[in-house]
Motif scaffolding. Sequence first.
Motif, PDB file in Angstrom:
ATOM      1  N   GLU A 395      30.387  -3.705 -13.321  1.00 43.33           N
ATOM      2  CA  GLU A 395      28.950  -3.660 -13.092  1.00 43.33           C
ATOM      3  C   GLU A 395      28.212  -4.497 -14.126  1.00 43.33           C
ATOM      4  N   ARG A 398      21.849  -3.465 -12.007  1.00 46.59           N
ATOM      5  CA  ARG A 398      21.532  -2.726 -10.797  1.00 46.59           C
ATOM      6  C   ARG A 398      20.052  -2.862 -10.485  1.00 46.59           C
ATOM      7  N   THR A 400      16.965  -0.814  -8.463  1.00 46.95           N
ATOM      8  CA  THR A 400      16.579   0.490  -7.926  1.00 46.95           C
ATOM      9  C   THR A 400      15.139   0.414  -7.435  1.00 46.95           C
ATOM     10  N   THR A 440      19.663   2.731  -5.008  1.00 47.31           N
ATOM     11  CA  THR A 440      20.195   1.860  -6.053  1.00 47.31           C
ATOM     12  C   THR A 440      21.293   0.976  -5.489  1.00 47.31           C
ATOM     13  N   HIS A 441      21.218  -0.296  -5.815  1.00 44.12           N
ATOM     14  CA  HIS A 441      22.259  -1.254  -5.433  1.00 44.12           C
ATOM     15  C   HIS A 441      22.850  -1.841  -6.711  1.00 44.12           C
ATOM     16  N   VAL A 442      24.176  -1.799  -6.829  1.00 46.16           N
ATOM     17  CA  VAL A 442      24.864  -2.232  -8.043  1.00 46.16           C
ATOM     18  C   VAL A 442      25.257  -3.707  -7.924  1.00 46.16           C
ATOM     19  N   ILE A 443      25.065  -4.445  -9.013  1.00 46.53           N
ATOM     20  CA  ILE A 443      25.393  -5.879  -9.065  1.00 46.53           C
ATOM     21  C   ILE A 443      26.724  -6.039  -9.794  1.00 46.53           C
ATOM     22  N   ALA A 479      14.914  -3.709 -11.983  1.00 40.29           N
ATOM     23  CA  ALA A 479      16.135  -4.504 -12.065  1.00 40.29           C
ATOM     24  C   ALA A 479      16.569  -4.571 -13.528  1.00 40.29           C
ATOM     25  N   THR A 480      17.805  -4.166 -13.805  1.00 38.98           N
ATOM     26  CA  THR A 480      18.313  -4.167 -15.178  1.00 38.98           C
ATOM     27  C   THR A 480      19.127  -5.426 -15.446  1.00 38.98           C
ATOM     28  N   HIS A 532      26.560   1.615 -19.333  1.00 40.29           N
ATOM     29  CA  HIS A 532      25.123   1.852 -19.430  1.00 40.29           C
ATOM     30  C   HIS A 532      24.647   1.988 -20.870  1.00 40.29           C
ATOM     31  N   SER A 707      31.345   3.649  -6.240  1.00 37.54           N
ATOM     32  CA  SER A 707      30.107   3.631  -7.021  1.00 37.54           C
ATOM     33  C   SER A 707      28.892   3.281  -6.169  1.00 37.54           C
ATOM     34  N   THR A 708      29.114   2.864  -4.918  1.00 39.13           N
ATOM     35  CA  THR A 708      28.019   2.477  -4.039  1.00 39.13           C
ATOM     36  C   THR A 708      27.570   3.670  -3.218  1.00 39.13           C
TER      37      THR A 708
END
Length: 915
Positions: A395, A398, A400, A440-443, A479-480, A532, A707-708
Motif C-alpha cells: 500500500e 489511499r 477516502t 476507501t480505495h487503496v493505492i 488522499a494520503t 500507516h 484489504s479492499t
Amino acid sequence: MKNQVCSKCGEGTYSLGSGIKFDEWDELPAGFSNVATFMDTVVGPSDSRPEGCNNSSWVPRGNYIESNRDDCTVSLIYAVHLKKSGYVFFEYQYVDNNIFFEFFIQNDQCQEMDTTADKWVKLTDNGEWGSHSVMLKSGTNILYWRTTGILMGSKAVKPVLVKNITIEGVAYTSECFPCKPGTFSDKPGSFICQVCPRNTYSEKGAKECIRCDEDSQFSEEGSSECTERPPCTSKDYFQIHTPCDEEGKTQIMYKWIEPKICREDLTDAIRLPPSGEKKDCPPCNPGFYNNGSSSCHPCPPGTFSDGTKECRPCPAGTEPALGFEYKWWNVLPGNMKTSCFNVGNSKCDGMNGWEVAGDHIQSGAGGSDNDYLILNLHIPGFKPPTSMTGAMGSELGRITFVFETLCSADCVLYFMVDINRKSTNVVESWGGTKEKQAYTHVIFKNATFTFTWAFQRTNQGQDNRRFINDMVKIYSITATNAVDGVASSCRACALGSEQSGSSCVPCPPGHYIEKETNQCVECPPDTYLSIHQVYGKEACIPCGPGSRSTQDHSVCYSDCFFYHEKENQSLHYDFSNLSSVGSLMNGPSFTSKGTKYFHFFNISLCGHEGKKLALCTNNITDFTVKEMVAGSDDYTNLVGAFVCQSTIIPSESKGFRAALSSQSIILADTFLGVTVETTLQNINIKEDMFPVSPSQIPDVHFFYKSSTTTTSCVNGRSTAVKMRCNPAKPGAGAISVPSKCPAGTCDGCTFYFLWESVEACPLCTDHDFHEIEGACKRGFQETLYVWNEPKWCIKGISLPEKKLSTCETVDFWLKVGAGVGAFTAVLLVALTCYFWKKNQKLEYKYSKLVMTTNSKECELPAADSCAIMEGEDNEEEVVYSNKQSLLGKLKSLATKEKEDHFESVQLKSSRSPNI
C-alpha cells in the motif's frame, strides 16, 4: 451514367463516392438484420430452462443504435459486395466489461476473414466515442457486430452504442444522398452534411437551416423542428455558492440552467428566487491558507496548516504529512474539474456537472435526466513520506470520500479510476438512495491517477428533467501520500546519527522510529511494520499463528511448515509440495438466458517469501497470462493475490473460439495465519461446512483476507482453506467448496475451500509404525518394521531396516524342558513318600498310648514309656486307628454300625509274644 463522368452532388445532398454511410438510426436501415442466439441445450431441470432471446436485438435510438442489455448473444449483420478492396469504419461506445463486444467479417462461405484476427473491440472511457476500422477485400463481405451480456446475478449491463457506420469500396454511386433532417449542405460536391446549430432546424435535403422564433420556440443541435418554450419551474434553475469576496463573505445565488429554454412571461411561470444573505466564508481546507486574501493558497513545502492558521514550519525531528483533505467547498480545488456528458445529445456540453455548496459538493442540474455528471480529481503520483519508506508493504496511499445519494428513480453513482491515462475502470457503484457513508480505495502503485465520480439520475433514454431533485452529495475527499500534496500536520521522522538541524533520514526496510532517540530500530522477528505509522515499537505488528515475517518485515506469510502438539504427540506438517498455485473450476452454472459459466479459483497457499502467485485475468482479447505479465505493468485486467476468482465462459457456450475469462476479483491479498483451530479473526469454519474427516489427524486451516472493501463487504473479503490429510489423493490432491455454498461462499464475502491431499498429512514419526518378529530359522531370527494401517503420514522418518539376530533351536529347548520335568516329578514322589512314612510313625505312637489307657480291663502292666525305647525296632508300623477310611465310612452308612468301630492290624514286634 450516360456520360460515364463523375459529377458533383448538388446543395442539400452528399456522396461518399464509392462508399456508403449509415448515420440515421430512427429505424433499422435496409440491409441490416438482427440474429439472437437461443441457448436450447441447457443441462438442468425443466423448470430452470432459460427464457428465450427472441426479444433481444439491437435497438435504433435516433443518432445511434444500441445493443441488447441481457445475456443473450445478438448479432447486427450487414452484407455488402465490394467491387474493389476498401474498409469499414464506425464509432462506438463500450464502457462495461460485463458485455463482450466483437466485430468480425466473414466471406460468402461463412469463413472468418484474416483481417479480423483481433476481433475484440477495446473498451472506451465513459462519455467518449471510440473508432474502429478494418480493411475489406473485394467480393462479398458479411459484417458482424456481436454482443454477449454476462450478467450472472449482477445488475444490468450498459449497452454498446454504434453510430456513423461507413463502408468504402462499394460500386461507384450513381446518385447523391439527401442530407438527413437537422443537417444541411450549402456547397456542391459535399461528402458530409453539417449539423444545424441550436435554435435552428432543417428538413430532409436542406441547403440551409431555418431559425426558430427565439421568443417562443427553441431547438437543440441537429433538430428537425422547433419546440414551444414551456413556462419556467423550479426545475429550471439551481443554486450556487459565490466565491469569497474581499470581505471574506459568500452568499447563495440562483441561476437559470443554460441554455435557458423556459419562459418567465407566461402565467404559470416562476422567477428566480432572490440571493441569500452574505455569510462568512468557510475556512480553507487543511494544508491551505488565505494569507489575508479572498482565495486559499497551498502551504509552501516543509510547512503545514489546519486551514485556519498561517502556514508554519514543521518542528525539528518531524516532516509534513503530505496529501489532500477537501472538506470545505467554496470553490472547486485546482486539481479537480467537472463536466457533463450525454451519449445521445449535446444538451449539457459545457455545463458544470457538479456545484460547490459550502460543506459539500453536489451533482448539478445537467441538461437531461440521463446525463452523466462528471467530477474528476487528478493526482500525479503516490509516495510514502521519508519516515515510512521502511514500510515496504504494497500500500502506497489511499483515497477516502464521504457521500450520500438522494434518489427517487434508478440513479447510479460510479467511482472510477484511470491509471497513467490508459483506460478508466469502474471500481465501485451505488444505486438508489444511500445514507451518508465513507468509502476507501487503496493505492498499490506509484502512477498517475485520475479519480472520477459519475452520477446519472436514470439510464432510461429521455430528454426531460423529471428527476432534477435527485442528487449526490460528497462531503469530503481525502488522499494520503499524494506526490504534490499539502500538509495539515507533521509526523515524527528518523534523524541521522549525526543530527544536523532537523533533517530527516529514511529508515531501512523493516525499521521503526524509536520514540526516545528518534533513531531507526529494526522490528522484532516475526512482526511486520505498519504502513500507516512507524513511530514507536507498537508500529511492529505481530504475525498471526503459524506465520513468519519476511526479512524486510513487510508482510507475514507461511513457510509451508506447521507444528502441532496433540496428546503428547508432535505433529509436523510440510506443505511445500502444495506451494504452487492450486486451481478449482467449479460449476457449471447457468444464467436465466442459458449462458453456461464456471467459477474459477486460484490459490497460492504458502511459501515464496509471501509473493502472491495466484493470477486471474479478464481474458477478453485471447491473450495468455504470460503475454500479459510480459507486457506493461499497467495492464489492469490482471490481478495477483493469494486467492482470486474469475468467471469462465466456455467456448462452446457462446460459440467463441476460446474460453473467456471475466469479472476477476481478489479474494485474499493478506495472510492472517495457520492453525488447527476453526476460528481466526472473525473467520469461522462451521462444523457442518464440510464432511467429517475419517481419520484422527487434525485438519490444518489457512486464513486470509482482502484489504479492499466493497459496498456488500464493508470489512473486505476473507478466505479459509481447510487442509485435510487424504492418502487416496496423491500429488496436488483435489480442492472443493461446501456443498451448500456451490460458489464457494454463502454471503459473497467469506470463501471456504477444502483441499484434500496426501501432502497434507503430517510427517511420519516412530509412532506411525510397529515391528513384527519372524520365526527362528537355523539359529537366526528376523524382525521387520511396517507402517500402521491405514497410513496417515508422509515423508518424515523412514522405516528402520529389518533386524537379524541369533537364536537357539527348538529341539534343544524341548530336551531341556523334558529333563527339568522328569527331575521335578522324581523329587515330588520322594517327598511324598518321606512325609507319608513320617506320618505312620506318629500314628503308631498314638495307638500305643490308647492301648495302654484301655489295658486295665485285661490287667496288663502299664507301659514304661510312650516313647521309642532304645533297642526298639524303628520300622514298626502303626496298626490301631479310630479314624475310618472312606470305604469304612461308606460301610457304616450302609449297616448303621456304631461309631466306636476300630480297625486293627497285626504289627511285627519284638515284644509281641509278651502282649
